[in-house]
Design a protein around this motif. Structure first.
Motif, PDB file in Angstrom:
ATOM      1  N   SER A 126       0.921  -1.334  -0.045  1.00 55.79           N
ATOM      2  CA  SER A 126       0.093  -0.093  -0.134  1.00 55.79           C
ATOM      3  C   SER A 126       0.961   1.344  -0.029  1.00 55.79           C
ATOM      4  CB  SER A 126      -1.041   0.031   1.162  1.00 55.79           C
ATOM      5  OG  SER A 126      -0.256   0.066   2.352  1.00 55.79           O
ATOM      6  N   LYS A 127       2.154   1.226   0.558  1.00 52.26           N
ATOM      7  CA  LYS A 127       2.943   2.333   0.535  1.00 52.26           C
ATOM      8  C   LYS A 127       3.170   2.943  -0.933  1.00 52.26           C
ATOM      9  CE  LYS A 127       7.474   3.036   1.969  1.00 52.26           C
ATOM     10  NZ  LYS A 127       8.665   2.175   2.659  1.00 52.26           N
ATOM     11  N   LEU A 234      14.985  -4.644  -1.262  1.00 51.10           N
ATOM     12  CA  LEU A 234      15.003  -4.411  -2.738  1.00 51.10           C
ATOM     13  C   LEU A 234      13.710  -3.547  -2.973  1.00 51.10           C
ATOM     14  CD1 LEU A 234      16.877  -6.633  -4.953  1.00 51.10           C
ATOM     15  CD2 LEU A 234      17.361  -4.448  -4.427  1.00 51.10           C
ATOM     16  N   GLN A 235      12.626  -3.987  -2.240  1.00 50.94           N
ATOM     17  CA  GLN A 235      11.167  -3.530  -2.800  1.00 50.94           C
ATOM     18  C   GLN A 235      10.966  -2.040  -2.597  1.00 50.94           C
ATOM     19  OE1 GLN A 235       8.163  -5.743  -0.531  1.00 50.94           O
ATOM     20  NE2 GLN A 235       8.856  -7.633  -1.271  1.00 50.94           N
ATOM     21  N   SER A 236      11.536  -1.303  -1.554  1.00 49.38           N
ATOM     22  CA  SER A 236      11.290   0.034  -1.378  1.00 49.38           C
ATOM     23  C   SER A 236      11.890   0.750  -2.448  1.00 49.38           C
ATOM     24  CB  SER A 236      11.672   0.471  -0.116  1.00 49.38           C
ATOM     25  OG  SER A 236      12.794   0.004   0.379  1.00 49.38           O
ATOM     26  N   VAL A 237      13.265   0.231  -3.138  1.00 48.00           N
ATOM     27  CA  VAL A 237      13.864   0.901  -4.135  1.00 48.00           C
ATOM     28  C   VAL A 237      13.110   0.608  -5.661  1.00 48.00           C
ATOM     29  CG1 VAL A 237      16.251   1.107  -5.506  1.00 48.00           C
ATOM     30  CG2 VAL A 237      16.093   0.431  -3.033  1.00 48.00           C
ATOM     31  N   ILE A 238      12.704  -0.419  -5.678  1.00 46.71           N
ATOM     32  CA  ILE A 238      12.058  -0.683  -7.079  1.00 46.71           C
ATOM     33  C   ILE A 238      10.950   0.095  -6.908  1.00 46.71           C
ATOM     34  CG2 ILE A 238      11.281  -2.506  -8.400  1.00 46.71           C
ATOM     35  CD1 ILE A 238      13.484  -4.387  -7.134  1.00 46.71           C
ATOM     36  N   GLY A 239      10.033  -0.370  -6.007  1.00 43.47           N
ATOM     37  CA  GLY A 239       8.725  -0.050  -5.736  1.00 43.47           C
ATOM     38  C   GLY A 239       8.459   1.531  -6.264  1.00 43.47           C
TER      39      GLY A 239
END
Ligand code: HEM
Length: 530
Positions: A126-127, A234-239
């Motif tokens: 959701s972020k 890695l999710q917050s970078v790719i997101g």
């Protein structure tokens, strides 16, 4: 000079002391971290895993297998495990909970212990999708559960009108067979019908608005599926790079600003007389805004997008699965037609008539049982180390769920009645229990259901909408909408599969979601005996 030396000595001593303190604090913290990590790892080790061991290598391969073969992994775990088992996904373990008693603990545990919204935040990322303002104060959920559900009888003529118009726009009334890839057509019909009650006419028919909501739904789904394939760090970078959701939100603001501002100004001029506003979801969102700050165009638009996300994807998939079943089984269409004809002759196209369509409800429930949108449900995150009544502890942060697909086909549980084995699609499985007739004849005395398990009635082992106080708030609306769509479709159209195959075209499984076949096409023409 002596003074200076003394100062240096003091500084050196302080430095030695500070660095010694620092090293000691660091070492203690590191030991604590290792101890906590180790303890959590031990808790996971004690839960049997499926498809791999506890080591990184085999769990890496199991996580790869999860992407396309989640259904059989879940079934394997369900058949072997007593209590809990765990599955490896890209960035973590998922603990699957089985058995009536442990599943009851899963859905009924307080939020401070096992939290649903944290799990949904993680599952939908959701972020990067909905935005935190909307998920932190999800007052739209109560509106859907309360006002929308209560207004269904009053608003069903509008729903029917939109269903009739949108089917006729999408499938026309040709007397010749025409071929369709059904998914985009059904997405538009679901979007229009839902938004007739969300924002009303003419916006629910606005092509840009429809495209926006469908695009947003697909984008959230794409974002979550893509990010689920990467480890957490890695999710917050790719997101940040893969999502287009900011642009979609701006589009919603551009489209909806005139309507929202008009409604807000009516309120100002009428001294907050809400009866001056249309009776729809947007109005209810304006009325129930918990604080004035939230009554702004951006937040109202974000909420409408989120509700559309909840409504479009699941209802479209459910309808298309059933459409394929009906296209492959013309005799079922005949039986349903007779029921719909009888009920609507007596009660018109009303909610009362829909409530009486037992076979229609049964086939909908069977569809949700066999081809539910997700292979697991009751998502929760452990907010602290949590010990189940069988003595097994899951660590803080663990993701938990119940194995919907396996529960739905477990013939040993009380839910799956009927003549056919639980892994066979039996359209009248749930209506048979309340009437002796299985041929669709003798419809006299058709009554609203009393002892029948309805499509929207959840239980610990029927979970397409979750279960308990956090179950899907839109399910009664979805139930009526889908029944209306199927009833209208079979009364007005004939349908068959473009390519003959034995039964329904196979489903597509991606991770834990189940979708209808994306390639299969249907042929549709106007039904002649209308
Ligand atoms: C066939 C159609 C539908 C299916 C299968 C479905 C399924 C679900 C499921 C499984 C959940 C999560 C519950 C859990 O895992 O424990 C959920 C939540 C939710 N659904 Fe539905 N849903 C459908 C239609 C709708 C519709 C039409 C709406 C809106 C009108 C809606 C709005 C929501 C919302 C807002 C939530 C989040 C609830 C919360 O945050 O507490 N759904 N749905």
């Amino acid at each position: 000079m002596t003074g200076a030396l003394n100062d240096t000595e003091v500084l050196l001593k302080q430095f030695n002391f500070n660095s010694a303190t620092f090293i000691a604090v660091f070492a203690v913290s590191l030991l604590y971290w290792i101890a906590v990590k180790g303890r959590r790892r031990l808790m996971y080790y004690r839960i049997p895993s499926v498809g791999c061991g506890n080591d990184p290598l085999t769990s890496f391969w199991a996580a790869k297998r999860f992407k396309t073969d989640c259904k059989s992994l879940i079934q394997e775990g369900y058949d072997k495990a007593r209590g809990l088992f765990k599955l490896a996904i890209a960035d973590r373990w998922v603990v699957i909970v089985t058995g009536k008693e442990l599943i009851r603990e899963l859905w009924s545990a307080p939020d401070e212990k096992l939290n649903f919204h944290k799990a949904i935040d993680e599952a939908t990322k959701s972020k990067f999708s909905f935005g935190t303002a909307v998920t932190e104060n999800a007052y739209h959920v109560n509106i859907i559960r309360g006002r929308l559900t209560r207004n269904i009888p009053e608003l069903s003529p509008e729903l029917l009108d939109e269903v009739v118009c949108s089917f006729s726009n999408e499938f026309q009334h040709s007397t010749e067979w025409k071929t369709f890839s059904p998914i985009p057509h059904i997405q538009r019909i679901v979007c229009r019908a839902s938004n007739r009650l969300f924002v009303g006419l003419p916006m629910c028919r606005n092509a840009s608005y429809i495209r926006l909501n469908i695009g947003y739904t697909l984008e959230v789904w794409y974002t979550q599926q893509t990010l689920n394939g990467y480890p957490a760090f890695l999710q917050s970078v790719i997101g940040r790079y893969i999502t287009n959701i900011g642009t979609r939100t701006k589009e919603a603001v551009n489209l909806l600003t005139p309507i929202i501002e008009e409604r807000l100004s009516i309120l100002t001029c009428s001294n907050a007389d809400y009866s001056q506003l249309p009776n729809d979801l947007l109005t209810w969102l304006i009325i129930d805004t918990p604080n004035k700050k939230g009554r702004n165009v951006l937040e109202l638009c974000q909420r409408l997008l989120v509700v559309n996300f909840g409504a479009i994807h699941s209802a479209t998939n459910t309808f298309v699965h059933l459409l394929f079943h009906l296209a492959a089984n013309p005799s079922w269409v005949k039986i349903l037609r007779e029921e719909v004809k009888y009920a609507t002759e007596v009660d018109g196209w009303t909610k009362t008539a829909l409530d009486k369509m037992q076979k229609l409800d049964s086939i909908l429930r069977e569809g949700l049982r066999m081809d539910g949108v997700n292979l697991w449900s009751l998502n929760r995150v452990a907010m602290e180390d949590y010990t189940f009544s069988n003595g097994v502890t899951v660590p803080k942060g663990a993701l938990l769920a119940a194995p919907t697909s396996a529960l739905h086909t477990d013939g040993s549980t009380e839910q799956i009645m009927g003549e056919q084995p639980p892994d066979v699609f039996d359209p009248w499985r749930f209506s048979r229990s309340c009437r002796s007739d299985s041929e669709g004849k003798h419809l006299e005395g058709l009554e609203t259901h009393s002892n029948m398990a309805l499509a929207t009635t959840t239980s610990w082992n029927y979970l397409p909408f979750g279960h308990g106080k956090l179950s899907c708030p839109g399910r009664f609306f979805a139930g009526i909408q889908l029944k209306l769509m199927i009833a209208h479709f079979i009364q007005h159209y004939d349908v068959k599969l473009e390519k003959r195959c034995s039964g329904k075209p196979p489903n597509v499984y991606v991770g834990y979601s189940c979708a209808p076949n994306q390639q299969a096409r249907v042929m549709v023409k106007a039904h002649q005996n209308m």
